[in-house]
Design a protein around this motif. Sequence first.
Motif, PDB file in Angstrom:
ATOM      1  N   VAL A  34       0.929  -1.145   0.077  1.00 21.24           N
ATOM      2  CA  VAL A  34       0.155   0.035  -0.017  1.00 21.24           C
ATOM      3  C   VAL A  34       0.982   1.212   0.185  1.00 21.24           C
ATOM      4  O   VAL A  34       0.807   2.432  -0.775  1.00 21.24           O
ATOM      5  CB  VAL A  34      -0.805  -0.025   1.100  1.00 21.24           C
ATOM      6  N   LEU A  35       1.989   1.011   0.781  1.00 23.04           N
ATOM      7  CA  LEU A  35       2.762   2.296   0.846  1.00 23.04           C
ATOM      8  C   LEU A  35       3.444   2.516  -0.493  1.00 23.04           C
ATOM      9  O   LEU A  35       3.612   3.716  -1.047  1.00 23.04           O
ATOM     10  CB  LEU A  35       3.884   2.152   1.734  1.00 23.04           C
ATOM     11  N   ARG A  36       3.899   1.586  -1.226  1.00 26.79           N
ATOM     12  CA  ARG A  36       4.543   1.656  -2.597  1.00 26.79           C
ATOM     13  C   ARG A  36       3.426   2.225  -3.671  1.00 26.79           C
ATOM     14  O   ARG A  36       3.731   3.151  -4.479  1.00 26.79           O
ATOM     15  CB  ARG A  36       4.914   0.378  -3.186  1.00 26.79           C
ATOM     16  N   GLN A  37       2.191   1.805  -3.324  1.00 26.11           N
ATOM     17  CA  GLN A  37       1.155   2.300  -4.396  1.00 26.11           C
ATOM     18  C   GLN A  37       0.877   3.755  -4.086  1.00 26.11           C
ATOM     19  O   GLN A  37       0.656   4.488  -5.056  1.00 26.11           O
ATOM     20  CB  GLN A  37      -0.099   1.521  -4.227  1.00 26.11           C
ATOM     21  N   ARG A  38       1.020   4.081  -2.678  1.00 28.02           N
ATOM     22  CA  ARG A  38       0.647   5.408  -2.467  1.00 28.02           C
ATOM     23  C   ARG A  38       1.771   6.406  -3.112  1.00 28.02           C
ATOM     24  O   ARG A  38       1.446   7.356  -3.553  1.00 28.02           O
ATOM     25  CB  ARG A  38       0.577   5.773  -0.782  1.00 28.02           C
ATOM     26  N   ASN A  39       2.842   5.966  -3.000  1.00 30.68           N
ATOM     27  CA  ASN A  39       4.102   6.885  -3.667  1.00 30.68           C
ATOM     28  C   ASN A  39       4.065   6.953  -5.090  1.00 30.68           C
ATOM     29  O   ASN A  39       4.201   7.836  -5.746  1.00 30.68           O
ATOM     30  CB  ASN A  39       5.305   6.038  -3.151  1.00 30.68           C
ATOM     31  N   GLU A  40       3.751   5.841  -5.473  1.00 30.51           N
ATOM     32  CA  GLU A  40       3.426   5.812  -6.972  1.00 30.51           C
ATOM     33  C   GLU A  40       2.421   6.966  -7.399  1.00 30.51           C
ATOM     34  O   GLU A  40       2.501   7.679  -8.512  1.00 30.51           O
ATOM     35  CB  GLU A  40       3.268   4.484  -7.801  1.00 30.51           C
ATOM     36  N   LEU A  41       1.161   6.725  -6.584  1.00 31.46           N
ATOM     37  CA  LEU A  41       0.228   7.705  -7.101  1.00 31.46           C
ATOM     38  C   LEU A  41       0.704   9.140  -6.798  1.00 31.46           C
ATOM     39  O   LEU A  41       0.280  10.086  -7.513  1.00 31.46           O
ATOM     40  CB  LEU A  41      -0.918   7.541  -6.405  1.00 31.46           C
ATOM     41  N   ASN A  42       1.343   9.566  -5.735  1.00 33.66           N
ATOM     42  CA  ASN A  42       1.996  10.722  -5.532  1.00 33.66           C
ATOM     43  C   ASN A  42       2.862  11.288  -6.700  1.00 33.66           C
ATOM     44  O   ASN A  42       2.618  12.490  -7.126  1.00 33.66           O
ATOM     45  CB  ASN A  42       2.614  10.855  -4.352  1.00 33.66           C
ATOM     46  N   ASP A  43       3.606  10.398  -7.098  1.00 34.53           N
ATOM     47  CA  ASP A  43       4.605  10.680  -8.460  1.00 34.53           C
ATOM     48  C   ASP A  43       3.896  11.117  -9.662  1.00 34.53           C
ATOM     49  O   ASP A  43       3.950  11.775 -10.325  1.00 34.53           O
ATOM     50  CB  ASP A  43       5.441   9.421  -8.593  1.00 34.53           C
ATOM     51  N   LYS A  44       2.898  10.243  -9.757  1.00 31.46           N
ATOM     52  CA  LYS A  44       1.916  10.509 -10.959  1.00 31.46           C
ATOM     53  C   LYS A  44       1.121  11.941 -10.796  1.00 31.46           C
ATOM     54  O   LYS A  44       1.015  12.782 -11.698  1.00 31.46           O
ATOM     55  CB  LYS A  44       0.956   9.409 -10.988  1.00 31.46           C
ATOM     56  N   PHE A  45       0.680  11.993  -9.633  1.00 33.18           N
ATOM     57  CA  PHE A  45       0.171  13.238  -9.361  1.00 33.18           C
ATOM     58  C   PHE A  45       0.948  14.605  -9.646  1.00 33.18           C
ATOM     59  O   PHE A  45       0.563  15.568 -10.085  1.00 33.18           O
ATOM     60  CB  PHE A  45      -0.541  13.221  -7.832  1.00 33.18           C
ATOM     61  N   ASN A  46       2.131  14.507  -9.032  1.00 37.85           N
ATOM     62  CA  ASN A  46       3.002  15.566  -9.317  1.00 37.85           C
ATOM     63  C   ASN A  46       3.471  15.869 -10.764  1.00 37.85           C
ATOM     64  O   ASN A  46       3.517  17.020 -11.364  1.00 37.85           O
ATOM     65  CB  ASN A  46       4.409  15.309  -8.674  1.00 37.85           C
ATOM     66  N   ALA A  47       3.472  14.582 -11.376  1.00 35.99           N
ATOM     67  CA  ALA A  47       3.866  14.923 -12.703  1.00 35.99           C
ATOM     68  C   ALA A  47       2.808  15.574 -13.623  1.00 35.99           C
ATOM     69  O   ALA A  47       2.945  16.321 -14.348  1.00 35.99           O
ATOM     70  CB  ALA A  47       4.085  13.331 -13.574  1.00 35.99           C
ATOM     71  N   LEU A  48       1.481  15.273 -13.374  1.00 38.12           N
ATOM     72  CA  LEU A  48       0.386  15.702 -13.829  1.00 38.12           C
ATOM     73  C   LEU A  48      -0.023  17.246 -13.458  1.00 38.12           C
ATOM     74  O   LEU A  48      -0.202  18.172 -14.555  1.00 38.12           O
ATOM     75  CB  LEU A  48      -0.977  15.006 -13.469  1.00 38.12           C
ATOM     76  N   SER A  49       0.485  17.581 -12.316  1.00 37.70           N
ATOM     77  CA  SER A  49       0.646  19.089 -11.880  1.00 37.70           C
ATOM     78  C   SER A  49       1.548  19.759 -12.707  1.00 37.70           C
ATOM     79  O   SER A  49       1.282  20.851 -13.309  1.00 37.70           O
ATOM     80  CB  SER A  49       0.582  19.143 -10.402  1.00 37.70           C
ATOM     81  N   ARG A  50       2.945  19.293 -12.804  1.00 37.75           N
ATOM     82  CA  ARG A  50       3.766  19.977 -13.382  1.00 37.75           C
ATOM     83  C   ARG A  50       3.319  20.070 -15.175  1.00 37.75           C
ATOM     84  O   ARG A  50       3.512  21.154 -15.785  1.00 37.75           O
ATOM     85  CB  ARG A  50       4.884  19.238 -13.673  1.00 37.75           C
ATOM     86  N   GLU A  51       2.614  19.079 -15.653  1.00 39.55           N
ATOM     87  CA  GLU A  51       2.385  19.247 -17.079  1.00 39.55           C
ATOM     88  C   GLU A  51       1.067  20.118 -17.075  1.00 39.55           C
ATOM     89  O   GLU A  51       1.267  20.993 -18.191  1.00 39.55           O
ATOM     90  CB  GLU A  51       1.684  17.987 -17.589  1.00 39.55           C
ATOM     91  N   HIS A  52       0.340  20.256 -16.142  1.00 33.61           N
ATOM     92  CA  HIS A  52      -0.801  21.345 -16.132  1.00 33.61           C
ATOM     93  C   HIS A  52      -0.348  22.614 -15.974  1.00 33.61           C
ATOM     94  O   HIS A  52      -0.695  23.521 -16.688  1.00 33.61           O
ATOM     95  CB  HIS A  52      -1.787  21.143 -14.894  1.00 33.61           C
ATOM     96  N   SER A  53       0.779  23.007 -15.205  1.00 35.11           N
ATOM     97  CA  SER A  53       1.482  24.331 -15.050  1.00 35.11           C
ATOM     98  C   SER A  53       1.841  24.451 -16.455  1.00 35.11           C
ATOM     99  O   SER A  53       1.826  25.775 -16.737  1.00 35.11           O
ATOM    100  CB  SER A  53       2.391  24.127 -13.930  1.00 35.11           C
ATOM    101  N   ALA A  54       2.795  23.722 -17.181  1.00 37.82           N
ATOM    102  CA  ALA A  54       3.568  24.056 -18.462  1.00 37.82           C
ATOM    103  C   ALA A  54       2.328  24.336 -19.363  1.00 37.82           C
ATOM    104  O   ALA A  54       2.550  25.374 -20.194  1.00 37.82           O
ATOM    105  CB  ALA A  54       3.823  22.805 -18.884  1.00 37.82           C
ATOM    106  N   LEU A  55       1.372  23.668 -19.574  1.00 39.93           N
ATOM    107  CA  LEU A  55       0.016  23.815 -20.463  1.00 39.93           C
ATOM    108  C   LEU A  55      -0.367  25.358 -20.136  1.00 39.93           C
ATOM    109  O   LEU A  55      -0.742  25.999 -21.137  1.00 39.93           O
ATOM    110  CB  LEU A  55      -1.056  22.884 -20.252  1.00 39.93           C
ATOM    111  N   GLN A  56      -0.786  25.668 -18.873  1.00 40.09           N
ATOM    112  CA  GLN A  56      -1.128  26.918 -18.519  1.00 40.09           C
ATOM    113  C   GLN A  56      -0.372  28.212 -18.914  1.00 40.09           C
ATOM    114  O   GLN A  56      -0.693  29.178 -19.541  1.00 40.09           O
ATOM    115  CB  GLN A  56      -1.559  27.136 -16.984  1.00 40.09           C
ATOM    116  N   PHE A  57       1.088  27.983 -18.760  1.00 39.05           N
ATOM    117  CA  PHE A  57       1.809  28.833 -19.076  1.00 39.05           C
ATOM    118  C   PHE A  57       2.154  28.997 -20.675  1.00 39.05           C
ATOM    119  O   PHE A  57       2.046  30.289 -21.248  1.00 39.05           O
ATOM    120  CB  PHE A  57       3.485  28.446 -18.530  1.00 39.05           C
TER     121      PHE A  57
END
Length: 315
Positions: A34-57
């Motif tokens: 469960v810990l490993r899955q949570r870390n993977e989800l956090n990594d995916k969420f951070n990547a999507l957040s960076r992509e969203h910021s880049a698209l806004q810019f």
Amino acid sequence: MKMKFLLPVICSICLSSCVSMNKYKSLEADYQNVLRQRNELNDKFNALSREHSALQFRTQELEAKVRDMQLITEERDKLQKELKDLRTMMERLNADYAKETTGMSKQIQADREELLRKEDELFKRLQEIEQMQAEMDLRNRRMAELESILARKDSAVNALKAKVSDALLGFEGKGLTVTQKNGKVYVSMEDKLLFKSGSYEIDPKGAEAVKELGKVLALNTDINVMIEGHTDNVPYKTKTELKDNWDLSVKRATTVVRVLLQNNGVDPRRVIAAGHSEYAPLDDRPTAEARQKNRRTEIILTPKLDELLNILDAN
């Protein structure tokens, strides 16, 4: 008689203890998963957040360019109208010039020359605006080309990650991870998969994983490969030809390179070996867990960007 009575009770207690221990180990394994899955989800969420910021810019940049183009177009139309009005006025003055007296002719001539001067200035200004418009169109075309190339690169990286993950599926969770960030694919192998402590002789299991990766790279000739060796911050003390963690990290990287190049389809010109010693840690904490995490070999796969660099040089 007492021994006959106590023997079943003792057996029962031992059996209960074994069952509890097995259940505890099972729960512990579930908790780590469960810990490993949570870390993977956090990594995916951070990547999507960076992509969203880049698209806004990027959206803000495009909106600003559209506003600039609209202002240039409005100014050009305004100047064209002024030029047309001035030409009409000049034609009228020319007609009046023939009818006016000699005293008025000098003033008319001066007005005519002033109109001609303004006409030249407006014509030059229009030429500048048309040149600016052409440059803006060229930049937009190049921007579209860049976006197309970047989209193709992202698609290639996604496809490459999928191929690498499929090839190394049997090793993931056993000291090997495949991730994607910053337009690159990272294959990270812990020391427990590749090397014994203080050694740069590769383990057969680890060599098997590297060879499987080599099969993928042999079929994808437009990928550059960087192999990076990393150690923990414990000083290297083994009495061998190696002097320190720098030597160890470089030796481990070159060992992986040699295994990778056993596949003749992998072009050596695409491969770089590097050692970072202890100076690029994943975890700075002074704990055994952090040191274990930092002892790793990373294989970084990057699509060639020649087409993109050519366009940037042209700009």
